[in-house]
Design a protein around this motif. Structure first.
Motif, short mmCIF file in Angstrom:
data_model
loop_
_atom_site.label_atom_id
_atom_site.label_comp_id
_atom_site.label_asym_id
_atom_site.label_seq_id
_atom_site.Cartn_x
_atom_site.Cartn_y
_atom_site.Cartn_z
N PHE A 258 -19.25 44.98 -24.91
CA PHE A 258 -19.33 45.35 -22.89
C PHE A 258 -18.07 43.94 -23.38
CE2 PHE A 258 -21.48 44.35 -19.02
CZ PHE A 258 -20.04 44.81 -18.29
N LEU A 259 -17.74 43.63 -22.67
CA LEU A 259 -17.02 42.36 -22.57
C LEU A 259 -16.67 42.65 -20.45
CD1 LEU A 259 -14.46 40.34 -22.65
CD2 LEU A 259 -13.23 42.33 -22.27
N ALA A 260 -17.33 41.56 -20.39
CA ALA A 260 -17.85 41.31 -18.51
C ALA A 260 -16.49 40.28 -18.25
CB ALA A 260 -19.24 40.72 -18.70
N ALA A 261 -15.61 40.34 -17.27
CA ALA A 261 -15.22 39.60 -16.97
C ALA A 261 -15.12 38.28 -15.81
CB ALA A 261 -13.60 40.09 -16.49
N HIS A 262 -14.90 37.55 -15.92
CA HIS A 262 -15.16 36.38 -14.94
C HIS A 262 -16.40 35.81 -14.82
CE1 HIS A 262 -11.60 37.74 -12.47
NE2 HIS A 262 -12.02 38.17 -12.36
N ILE A 279 -23.04 40.15 -25.64
CA ILE A 279 -21.82 40.09 -24.19
C ILE A 279 -21.01 39.28 -24.79
CG2 ILE A 279 -20.89 40.63 -22.13
CD1 ILE A 279 -24.69 41.77 -21.73
N LYS A 280 -19.71 39.70 -24.21
CA LYS A 280 -18.53 38.81 -24.66
C LYS A 280 -17.93 38.54 -23.06
CE LYS A 280 -18.40 39.40 -29.17
NZ LYS A 280 -19.62 40.64 -28.50
N ILE A 281 -17.55 37.03 -22.97
CA ILE A 281 -17.70 37.00 -21.63
C ILE A 281 -16.15 36.37 -21.59
CG2 ILE A 281 -17.99 35.12 -18.91
CD1 ILE A 281 -19.88 36.81 -19.82
N ALA A 282 -14.99 36.40 -20.96
CA ALA A 282 -14.51 36.52 -20.47
C ALA A 282 -13.56 35.92 -19.57
CB ALA A 282 -12.57 37.96 -20.44
N HIS A 283 -13.33 34.49 -19.35
CA HIS A 283 -13.32 33.60 -17.99
C HIS A 283 -11.78 33.54 -17.90
CE1 HIS A 283 -17.16 32.30 -17.94
NE2 HIS A 283 -17.32 31.66 -18.71
N CYS A 284 -11.09 33.39 -16.79
CA CYS A 284 -9.89 33.28 -16.15
C CYS A 284 -9.86 32.20 -15.29
CB CYS A 284 -9.60 34.69 -15.04
SG CYS A 284 -10.04 36.40 -15.90
N PRO A 285 -9.68 31.08 -15.58
CA PRO A 285 -9.34 29.24 -15.23
C PRO A 285 -8.78 29.07 -14.02
CG PRO A 285 -9.16 29.32 -17.47
CD PRO A 285 -9.64 30.31 -16.87
N THR A 286 -7.56 29.75 -14.06
CA THR A 286 -6.89 29.51 -12.27
C THR A 286 -7.56 30.53 -11.01
OG1 THR A 286 -4.89 28.96 -13.33
CG2 THR A 286 -4.60 29.33 -11.58
N ASN A 288 -10.60 31.68 -11.33
CA ASN A 288 -11.83 31.75 -10.93
C ASN A 288 -12.20 30.38 -10.45
OD1 ASN A 288 -13.34 32.75 -14.52
ND2 ASN A 288 -12.87 33.67 -12.65
N SER A 289 -11.67 29.11 -10.20
CA SER A 289 -11.30 28.29 -9.30
C SER A 289 -11.39 28.45 -8.07
CB SER A 289 -10.16 27.02 -9.68
OG SER A 289 -8.99 27.73 -9.21
#
Length: 449
Positions: A258-262, A279-286, A288-289
């Motif tokens: 499972f990959l959880a975005a944000h 579980i893996k997390i994908a951060h999207c810095p711009t 998410n800010s």
């Protein structure tokens, strides 16, 4: 070169090489054969043992693993610049009209433009959040030479979403399963097909459970947008009396695939759930800010696998060099300043998130993410012989602080050169740019944007 040396496909000579330990070794030779890294070592010694069909001179360049965009939307290239400075909710006001009016040719061109931009930015792998006409995305990915995972956009409920975008549980599974059967493992194994849930708000418990069950049966990944907006958390608390990750955990479906975005609005208990299920997390810095500050240092401290994503051209460019800079600044300002810890998130860890972290999110860290013998030859050559990069006391720091996508000169995926000296060899850049401009105007009219 020795005339009678072992014949190999490619040698990269006179290079500086980024090691898995985040050190830089100079005067190295990288030997590639049959899509894999065969040897890495001292240039003068190694190069004498091989006869390469092609040789790249990497003098003044750093060879590093290709970066992996762990959360992006190939379908959003034709909405670039439209949602910036808009008030919420952009999803129902702008994104839904846009996506519901996409045609096959739009998806194809948008995907081509995505892959062109990623390759020219040093991204060799991606995980697409899903959309419609995904067979066109698959075909474009195969042609481009890039590596990645695709899926279908999956929804069966939700306010403000037209019925044309909703499908029954059975239909959603059928469409995604058909995509899997047609394209999983295509492109010499470069393309994976996953299953997805657009969001908990737009997916019923029945669809959620069925999606995980089928993905597990097929041994592939599942992804969704998680804990991105306050209304998503509020919805779960009101409907299920649990926060989003707590709700999924109660269904007994969570697993390492499972990959959880944000993953922005996380409670302590949710972070423990993420850790316990790997579980893996994908951060999207711009992206998410504008919604909050991710708890990246805490997640990493717990041992959670964290990757970086761009969230697509709707929110920013598909450029992970920019995302690394933004993340560095955000973490230092929000978490570091309050406790006087300027290295709350070290540069080496951020670079690891963009490479090995992305490989873990893609479930391919056994063959991707670091430059090691036996792994796939997915790598980029960065011109470091430039006044904004060298000289430097610490090249890893400078890669984050000063390097940009234009510094990427060559890109290799699966042992094949897909960009050489800034020219993408697998795609017609001028045609793609021309068609993109034309189709952006047409969809803006159709979707009343």
């Amino acid at each position: 070169m020795v005339a009678n040396g072992k014949k190999v496909d490619l040698m990269i000579r006179n290079a500086s090489v980024l090691t898995p330990e985040m050190n830089v070794k100079v005067n190295q030779c990288v030997v590639i054969d049959h899509s894999n890294i065969l040897e890495i070592g001292d240039d003068e010694l190694i190069s004498l043992s091989y006869e390469a069909r092609e040789t790249l001179n990497a003098e003044g360049k750093l060879v590093m693993p290709g970066m992996i965009d762990a959360h992006m939307h190939t379908c959003q290239q034709l909405i670039r610049g439209r949602i910036t400075d808009e008030y919420p909710m952009i999803w129902t006001r702008i994104m839904v009209p846009y996506e519901s009016n996409l045609r096959e040719e739009d998806v194809k061109t948008s995907a081509e433009l995505s892959f062109l931009e990623m390759i020219k930015s040093g991204t060799t792998g991606f995980i697409d959040a899903g959309g419609t006409y995904m067979h066109k995305v698959a075909q474009s990915a195969i042609q481009s030479g890039i590596r990645g995972a695709i899926t279908c956009s999956t929804m069966d409920s939700g306010e403000g979403i037209p019925e044309s975008m909703k499908k029954s549980t059975e239909e959603n599974i059928r469409i995604n399963k058909e995509l899997y059967q047609n394209f999983h493992g295509a492109g010499d194994g470069r393309l994976d097909v996953w299953f997805s849930l657009r969001s908990i708000i737009s997916c019923s418990p029945s669809l959620i459970q069925s999606t995980f069950e089928v993905a597990n049966e097929l041994g592939t990944g599942v992804q969704t947008h998680m804990n991105e907006y306050p209304n998503e958390v509020r919805y779960c608390l009101e409907k299920y009396q649990k926060r989003p990750f707590e709700f999924l955990a109660s269904l007994n479906i969570l697993d390492v695939n499972f990959l959880a975005a944000h993953g922005i609005l996380l409670s302590e208990n949710e972070m423990d759930i993420i850790k316990d299920h790997d579980i893996k997390i994908a951060h999207c810095p711009t992206s998410n800010s504008g919604k909050g500050f991710t708890k990246t240092p805490s997640l990493l401290h717990k041992g959670v696998g964290v990757a970086l994503g761009t969230d697509g051209a709707g929110h920013t460019g598909l450029n992970l060099f920019d995302q690394m800079k933004v993340l560095k600044s955000l973490m230092r300002a929000f978490w570091g300043v309050s406790i006087f810890d300027p290295k709350i998130l070290p540069s080496a860890k951020i670079l690891e998130m963009a490479t090995l972290g992305g490989a873990k999110a893609l479930m391919r860290d056994d063959i991707l993410g670091t430059l090691e013998v036996g792994k796939k030859a997915d790598m980029i050559l960065v011109n470091i012989d430039q006044p904004h990069i060298e000289p430097t006391h610490n090249l890893i720091h400078t890669l984050i602080d000063s390097c940009n996508h234009q510094d990427v000169k060559d890109v290799i995926v699966d042992g094949k050169i897909v960009m050489k000296n800034r020219e993408v060899l697998t795609m017609d850049e001028e045609r793609i740019k021309y068609e993109s401009k034309k189709q952006m105007k047409e969809i803006a009219v159709r979707a009343s944007l």
